[in-house]
Scaffold this motif. Sequence first.
Motif, PDB file in Angstrom:
ATOM      1  N   CYS A  45       0.550  -0.928  -0.006  1.00 56.57           N
ATOM      2  CA  CYS A  45      -0.321   0.414  -0.046  1.00 56.57           C
ATOM      3  C   CYS A  45       0.890   1.020  -0.295  1.00 56.57           C
ATOM      4  O   CYS A  45       2.089   1.292   0.802  1.00 56.57           O
ATOM      5  N   CYS A  48      -2.584   6.134  -0.393  1.00 57.10           N
ATOM      6  CA  CYS A  48      -2.602   7.549  -1.197  1.00 57.10           C
ATOM      7  C   CYS A  48      -4.182   7.771  -0.902  1.00 57.10           C
ATOM      8  O   CYS A  48      -4.176   8.321  -0.999  1.00 57.10           O
ATOM      9  N   GLY A  49      -4.889   7.043  -0.093  1.00 52.23           N
ATOM     10  CA  GLY A  49      -6.681   7.292   0.735  1.00 52.23           C
ATOM     11  C   GLY A  49      -7.753   7.045  -0.081  1.00 52.23           C
ATOM     12  O   GLY A  49      -8.332   7.151   0.114  1.00 52.23           O
ATOM     13  N   CYS A  51      -9.257   4.290  -1.417  1.00 49.29           N
ATOM     14  CA  CYS A  51     -10.093   4.046  -0.517  1.00 49.29           C
ATOM     15  C   CYS A  51     -10.835   4.043   0.728  1.00 49.29           C
ATOM     16  O   CYS A  51     -11.845   3.294   0.468  1.00 49.29           O
ATOM     17  N   CYS A  84      -8.607  -0.061  -4.726  1.00 52.06           N
ATOM     18  CA  CYS A  84      -7.530   0.321  -5.265  1.00 52.06           C
ATOM     19  C   CYS A  84      -6.617  -0.181  -6.682  1.00 52.06           C
ATOM     20  O   CYS A  84      -6.734  -1.096  -7.418  1.00 52.06           O
TER      21      CYS A  84
HETATM   22  S1  SF4 Z   1      -6.648   2.557  -2.451  1.00 50.94           S
HETATM   23 FE1  SF4 Z   1      -6.151   1.891  -0.436  1.00 50.94          FE
HETATM   24  S2  SF4 Z   1      -5.060  -0.277  -0.149  1.00 50.94           S
HETATM   25 FE2  SF4 Z   1      -4.519   0.394  -2.250  1.00 50.94          FE
HETATM   26  S3  SF4 Z   1      -2.725   1.926  -2.681  1.00 50.94           S
HETATM   27 FE3  SF4 Z   1      -4.570   3.463  -2.206  1.00 50.94          FE
HETATM   28  S4  SF4 Z   1      -4.427   3.919   0.224  1.00 50.94           S
HETATM   29 FE4  SF4 Z   1      -3.124   1.846   0.088  1.00 50.94          FE
END
Ligand code: SF4
Length: 277
Positions: A45, A48-49, A51, A84
């Motif tokens: 992970c 990136c935030g 999800c 994701c």
């Molecule tokens: S979408 Fe969620 S699990 Fe995927 S990289 Fe971003 S924070 Fe991590």
Amino acid sequence: MIKGYVNKILPFSSVDGPGNRTVIFLQGCNFDCLYCHNPETINYCINCGICVYECPYDALTIVDNKVVWNEKCCKNCDLCIKVCPNLSSPKVKLMTVDEVMDFIKKVKPFISGITISGGECTLQYNFVIEIFRKTKAMGLTTFLDSNGYIPLNKLGLLVENMDMAMIDLKSFDRDEHLKLTGKDNQTVIENIKYLAEINKLYEVRTVIMPCVLDNYYNVDNISKLIASLNPNIRYKIIKYRPIGVRKGVCSFMPDDKLMKKLFNLASRNGCKNVILV
Ligand code: SF4
Ligand code: SF4
């Protein structure tokens, strides 16, 4: 204390080695297979935030620029994994060996052993060695499920504490393997030979995928290789299923007629333990 990144632990499985087994899926893979059925195990992970805002149960938050998963609130709907963009999961846990062992102790009366899978588990070999060492001391068997890309003859302690391994040979052709996984197959084949030589190769597996692979060529050559090493090694020929794979990858399944033809081919080539899945 050694720690490892764990994607999930399945308490009981009857398809990941002999008997009833606990399967520990580690995070991170050095392959990028087109047909990967667990693509969320490939990368770590990057916080990136994305999800966090999709979770319908408020099980994800951002604390100090890091995504935090609240296991108690999570309903395992896997929406976070679906959105994701990084082939990862916010539910990966950094666990100590003792935390994993506590889990194994709870299910010990019901299992014959454990299998460590992935992702690619050999990337976290020190973690695997310690879990295997402690599991063997409990009288359980230890199996490794690997893509075979890390040379196992250089990981003496891992092999010493491992009872047997299951290795994928995804294509016998170097270029096709490269196209499918992003890596060539030379070390994979060397690992298969090495494990057969030391009697620690439980199973070789090949996925049959109609759109991308020369399936007849692969099964023909891989089964000849297995038969030449030890015809009793199990050869599992797996039907590709387009469930859980990334969008845009082959949507056709091989038909039963082709699967039967490949089974007969491997048997004719001398493999005595061929199974279709
Ligand atoms: S979408 Fe969620 S699990 Fe995927 S990289 Fe971003 S924070 Fe991590
Ligand atoms: S699986 Fe992911 S999206 Fe679903 S509840 Fe759990 S954290 Fe939220």
